[in-house]
Design a protein around this motif. Sequence first.
Motif, PDB file in Angstrom:
ATOM      1  N   ASP A  14       0.822  -3.660   1.883  1.00  0.00           N
ATOM      2  CA  ASP A  14       0.756  -3.986   2.434  1.00  0.00           C
ATOM      3  C   ASP A  14      -0.841  -4.869   1.512  1.00  0.00           C
ATOM      4  O   ASP A  14      -1.146  -4.382   0.987  1.00  0.00           O
ATOM      5  CB  ASP A  14      -0.470  -3.955   4.487  1.00  0.00           C
TER       6      ASP A  14
ATOM      7  N   GLU B 168       1.361   3.885   7.747  1.00  0.00           N
ATOM      8  CA  GLU B 168       0.555   3.317   6.576  1.00  0.00           C
ATOM      9  C   GLU B 168       2.157   2.257   6.547  1.00  0.00           C
ATOM     10  O   GLU B 168       3.253   3.253   6.002  1.00  0.00           O
ATOM     11  CB  GLU B 168       0.212   4.159   5.692  1.00  0.00           C
ATOM     12  N   ASN B 169       1.241   1.330   5.310  1.00  0.00           N
ATOM     13  CA  ASN B 169       2.114   0.832   4.702  1.00  0.00           C
ATOM     14  C   ASN B 169       1.384   0.622   3.649  1.00  0.00           C
ATOM     15  O   ASN B 169       1.018  -0.731   3.325  1.00  0.00           O
ATOM     16  CB  ASN B 169       2.641  -0.497   5.170  1.00  0.00           C
TER      17      ASN B 169
ATOM     18  N   LYS C  60      -5.631  -4.585   4.257  1.00  0.00           N
ATOM     19  CA  LYS C  60      -6.344  -3.479   4.625  1.00  0.00           C
ATOM     20  C   LYS C  60      -6.905  -3.027   5.735  1.00  0.00           C
ATOM     21  O   LYS C  60      -7.118  -3.564   6.607  1.00  0.00           O
ATOM     22  CB  LYS C  60      -7.082  -3.284   3.269  1.00  0.00           C
TER      23      LYS C  60
ATOM     24  N   ASP D  91      -5.539  -8.100   7.601  1.00  0.00           N
ATOM     25  CA  ASP D  91      -6.141  -6.705   8.264  1.00  0.00           C
ATOM     26  C   ASP D  91      -5.631  -6.519   9.046  1.00  0.00           C
ATOM     27  O   ASP D  91      -5.560  -5.996   9.435  1.00  0.00           O
ATOM     28  CB  ASP D  91      -7.534  -6.944   7.847  1.00  0.00           C
TER      29      ASP D  91
ATOM     30  N   THR E 261      -2.211  -5.358   9.498  1.00  0.00           N
ATOM     31  CA  THR E 261      -2.798  -3.785   8.982  1.00  0.00           C
ATOM     32  C   THR E 261      -2.624  -2.841   9.515  1.00  0.00           C
ATOM     33  O   THR E 261      -2.462  -1.738   9.832  1.00  0.00           O
ATOM     34  CB  THR E 261      -3.432  -3.694   7.131  1.00  0.00           C
TER      35      THR E 261
ATOM     36  N   GLU F  15      -1.681   0.966  11.289  1.00  0.00           N
ATOM     37  CA  GLU F  15      -2.381   1.949  10.865  1.00  0.00           C
ATOM     38  C   GLU F  15      -3.134   2.657  12.117  1.00  0.00           C
ATOM     39  O   GLU F  15      -3.038   3.941  12.286  1.00  0.00           O
ATOM     40  CB  GLU F  15      -4.041   2.428   9.772  1.00  0.00           C
TER      41      GLU F  15
ATOM     42  N   ARG G  36       1.791  -9.276   7.037  1.00  0.00           N
ATOM     43  CA  ARG G  36       0.476  -9.013   6.367  1.00  0.00           C
ATOM     44  C   ARG G  36       0.645  -9.261   4.698  1.00  0.00           C
ATOM     45  O   ARG G  36      -0.171  -9.074   3.555  1.00  0.00           O
ATOM     46  CB  ARG G  36       0.551  -7.226   5.455  1.00  0.00           C
TER      47      ARG G  36
END
Length: 617
Positions: A267, A263-264, A270, A251, A254, A258, A75
């Motif tokens: 990154d 969640e991170n 998004k 994205d 990520t 998610e 990411r």
Amino acid sequence: MNGKMKYFLISLISLVFTITIFSEKGISSSDKLVFVSVKNTDLSEYENRNCAVGLLSLKPASKNMESIYLATAYRRTFLLNVDLKGEIEFNEGIPEYRNYSSIKKALKKEYENMDQKKGIESIGQILNENGIKRAYYGNDEDYLIMTDNIGRYDKGDRVVPAFNEIEDFLDKEFEEMDIVFISIDSEEENEYIERLLESKYPVLLWSKYRKQNGIIRNRSLSTALYKDEMNSEGILTSDSTKRRGLINNLDLGTSILEYFNLENDNDSGKMIKIEKDLGKSYIEKIFNSYINLTISKYIFHGLTISFSFILIFLYFMKKDIYKKHRDKIYLPILFILFSIIYSFLSYNVFLYNGFIIISSLILFFIFKKKSWNIIYLVFILDFIMLIGIFFFKDILYNSFIGYNSILAGGRYYGLNNDIMGCFIATGILSSIIISKRIDKYLGFFYLLIHVLGLTGRYGSNFGGLLTIILSTAIFTYYFLFEDRNRKKIFIVLPFVLLIVLGVVFLGKGETNHIASFFKRVCIYGFIEFKDMIVKKIIHLIKMTILPPWSVIFIIESIYIIKRLKKRFKRNDLIKAMYLVSIGALFFNDTGVVAFTYINLFTIAIISYLEERGYEFE
């Protein structure tokens, strides 16, 4: 200026602070996901087919596919030169990438905290640590996207199941697996996609095929598709791009995390979101718009440089001809104005460019007969840009002056340095005019609106924000305290900067690349900051020393400095504009472009003042 006009301007300024909030629908979570890559299909053809589609910007732009796979996995983009000579082995149904250790070694060399707590981890490793089972079917380097730290998946095979067996295959796989990655390289890609769209499982699908339209070769835009369990139709977007119909490969990584509630916040990518569809063939329309705006950008950049160059040449070589034609410098400013007004025509290159040129010529000759006043043009253009920044960004993004070079892998949102230069130029000119003709504090307040416009919440241009902060200091020195009382300035300037910083805080936003960058610097260390600075400096040097920008940079500087050496009744105005342009040059990687556009207005003001009788002596 009478009271009614003053009231009108105060009301107008207040209006700009009103903001509206829009929301999108995020991709829904489930306990299973099919992730698919295809090689030769344009997925925008599946718009309004029980799924959401979008353009997919591949980063790093114009690099090999292996770099794109690694960027998706981590990411973030990497500046790595790894010789990938790996081979996927399947031992008793367990896939392993043989040369993965060399990739890890190269990554750790560049990023010391790789795989440490809160460090940089791949999608596959995070999924693995959280008990999410992964399967891979295929035989391609895209294997790298979801591998763990030792190059393995939980299950897989190089043989991809037949398209007419895909649903039964997925039923069986999901008895053990949580995410199934299928890499399709077959003449039957469309049949696979049709079956997957009929599946009961959520599908996130992307294509390696670069979308084309036959005019300009596209090296960075592919397409993606997402089908949720409710078959929601629409277009894809994300906070990485803040553009309808456009996401990037970071994205994808990520969103997979998610999707499984992993969640991170560190990154660069998004979460992908779904917006309602905006009309038939919307993805095709915005892709054509990107192509057309790329063409228009080159055309009007060329015209702007040519007008400035010819005018300056005439000043030095043919002063009599210069005096007769100096007002032609207003034409590029009219081009900029109409490029925003006609942004809704950007899908058609001939209509768009034709309307801009014809309308500019008509308005130029109308005002030429009625004694041209560039002050009105500056105010109108500035007001339209303010409305665009705070309310309707698409009118800026879909103009040649505000178009971010999406095809070249440039920034996705916020003001580019072309329109940033224009915005700062019109902002400081308008503020000076207000301070001279109405009230100097009202002029200062008007300039603060432009500071807000370049913060992360709105224009999101960090170099531009630094430039406009410099502009407020210059404005304070030259126009707030015209008596040049150093004691007053020394006392007041800290308060001015405090007010400016308050405005910056007000517009800091929650999801912008400036805030995200500083967060990553805190986590990943100096290497993150160094990479950004080195890239920016290299880009700045290249842009400044290479034609045509180097040529116009030199001749504009010679022209303005020569004019400043003469005694001129509006010297402070010209000096302030030139100092701001120098700030823009050094604060931005393409600062020479901002420099050129700021000084387009500087040259236009010099021409205007000369026509009004403020001659050099």
